[in-house]
Design an enzyme around this catalytic site. Sequence first.
Site, PDB file in Angstrom:
ATOM      1  N   GLU A   1      13.206  -3.821   5.551  1.00  0.00           N
ATOM      2  CA  GLU A   1      11.778  -3.861   4.969  1.00  0.00           C
ATOM      3  C   GLU A   1      11.913  -5.017   4.261  1.00  0.00           C
ATOM      4  OE1 GLU A   1       9.592   0.098   5.324  1.00  0.00           O
ATOM      5  OE2 GLU A   1      10.492  -0.180   3.319  1.00  0.00           O
TER       6      GLU A   1
ATOM      7  N   LYS B   1       3.494   7.537   0.701  1.00  0.00           N
ATOM      8  CA  LYS B   1       3.752   6.999  -0.821  1.00  0.00           C
ATOM      9  C   LYS B   1       2.938   7.748  -1.736  1.00  0.00           C
ATOM     10  CE  LYS B   1       4.537   2.293   0.992  1.00  0.00           C
ATOM     11  NZ  LYS B   1       4.431   0.736   0.922  1.00  0.00           N
TER      12      LYS B   1
ATOM     13  N   SER C   1       3.971  -4.128   6.556  1.00  0.00           N
ATOM     14  CA  SER C   1       2.826  -4.471   7.430  1.00  0.00           C
ATOM     15  C   SER C   1       2.980  -4.021   8.971  1.00  0.00           C
ATOM     16  CB  SER C   1       2.421  -6.072   6.999  1.00  0.00           C
ATOM     17  OG  SER C   1       2.089  -5.981   5.901  1.00  0.00           O
TER      18      SER C   1
ATOM     19  N   ASN D   1       5.331   6.624   5.896  1.00  0.00           N
ATOM     20  CA  ASN D   1       5.554   6.847   4.352  1.00  0.00           C
ATOM     21  C   ASN D   1       4.270   6.716   3.658  1.00  0.00           C
ATOM     22  OD1 ASN D   1       6.328   6.474   1.806  1.00  0.00           O
ATOM     23  ND2 ASN D   1       7.164   4.164   2.161  1.00  0.00           N
TER      24      ASN D   1
ATOM     25  N   HIS E   1      13.785   2.830  -1.229  1.00  0.00           N
ATOM     26  CA  HIS E   1      12.694   1.774  -0.903  1.00  0.00           C
ATOM     27  C   HIS E   1      12.446   1.093  -1.963  1.00  0.00           C
ATOM     28  CE1 HIS E   1       8.557   0.650  -0.392  1.00  0.00           C
ATOM     29  NE2 HIS E   1       8.493   1.240   0.805  1.00  0.00           N
TER      30      HIS E   1
ATOM     31  N   GLU F   1      10.125  -0.169  -3.524  1.00  0.00           N
ATOM     32  CA  GLU F   1       9.335   0.101  -4.675  1.00  0.00           C
ATOM     33  C   GLU F   1       9.994   0.902  -5.808  1.00  0.00           C
ATOM     34  OE1 GLU F   1       6.025   1.811  -2.427  1.00  0.00           O
ATOM     35  OE2 GLU F   1       5.637  -0.059  -1.511  1.00  0.00           O
TER      36      GLU F   1
ATOM     37  N   GLY G   1       3.049  -4.092   2.405  1.00  0.00           N
ATOM     38  CA  GLY G   1       1.514  -3.963   1.760  1.00  0.00           C
ATOM     39  C   GLY G   1       0.917  -5.279   1.733  1.00  0.00           C
TER      40      GLY G   1
HETATM   41  P1  PGA Z   1       3.574  -1.169   4.607  1.00  0.00           P
HETATM   42  O1  PGA Z   1       4.615  -0.273   3.862  1.00  0.00           O
HETATM   43  O2  PGA Z   1       3.441  -0.599   6.257  1.00  0.00           O
HETATM   44  O3  PGA Z   1       2.000  -0.660   4.036  1.00  0.00           O
HETATM   45  O4  PGA Z   1       3.641  -2.603   4.643  1.00  0.00           O
HETATM   46  C1  PGA Z   1       5.727  -0.249   4.650  1.00  0.00           C
HETATM   47  C2  PGA Z   1       6.813   0.562   3.713  1.00  0.00           C
HETATM   48  O5  PGA Z   1       6.628   0.462   2.425  1.00  0.00           O
HETATM   49  O6  PGA Z   1       7.606   1.354   3.950  1.00  0.00           O
END
Ligand code: PGA
Length: 256
Positions: free
Chosen positions: A169, A11, A215, A9, A97, A99, A175
């Site tokens: 998640e 983003k 992460s 992903n 997601h 976000e 992140g």
């Molecule tokens: P990350 O994000 O691996 O940077 O923690 C995962 C995601 O948001 O799908």
Amino acid sequence: MRTKLVAGNWKMNKTFQEAEDLTAKITEAVEKLNTANVEVILCPPSPYLEMVLDLTDETHVAVGAQNINEHEFGAYTGEISAPMLSSMEVEYCIVGHSERRKFFAESDEVLALKVNSALRSAIAPIFCCGELLPEREAGNHFKVVKSQIEKALYHLEEKAFRNVVIAYEPVWAIGTGVTATPAQAQEMHAFIRQLITSKYGEMVAQDTLILYGGSCNAANAFELFSQADVDGGLIGGASLKAEEFVEIVSSAINCS
Ligand code: PGA
């Protein structure tokens, strides 16, 4: 036997040229691996979908979008719909997601409509669920995830549900560099599989792919993916570096 799945992903990252370079490097490296039991998906920003589709054409790398609108066509300036994506031969779409839930106020009810829209266009939704840190600290993480899954997916008939991929998640791990421990991931994944068993039966539950995200990187992927109910990962930050992402794909191959 379930296959593994690793999805990147990206983003809202990368210029067009950087995205081209990343796609080419990942695709070239993945083509050299034995991906018979691992599906690899790149989810670039939508203006780059066409380019990524071209560069991955006739390879083992599939393409997903990061979001869709719940409507099919119409006056929704700036939005992208499932029929548009399927007309470009995009096969997957991330839905829900954290976000999107946080910054764009996407509710479980809207997410249920997005899931429907994706499935109507033969796009497999990668449905994201996961609790916030205070929810875990209060011991409510199972309740939160159960409610997210019930509200966005439980209206589906078994046939439709079979096309859904779930990504657990935990929001506190996205992140942040703080990964769920393999035991924490396994515990939640087993819980989710149990939820699916009680709604759709054992056979469907055993076939459903449940990814971990938050992460996940080259250093921890193997241990996470080795858990009985962890079927791969939805990778954010670590999917932006070709070498690291390919190492994560290799981890999935090695434990499948
Ligand atoms: P990350 O994000 O691996 O940077 O923690 C995962 C995601 O948001 O799908």
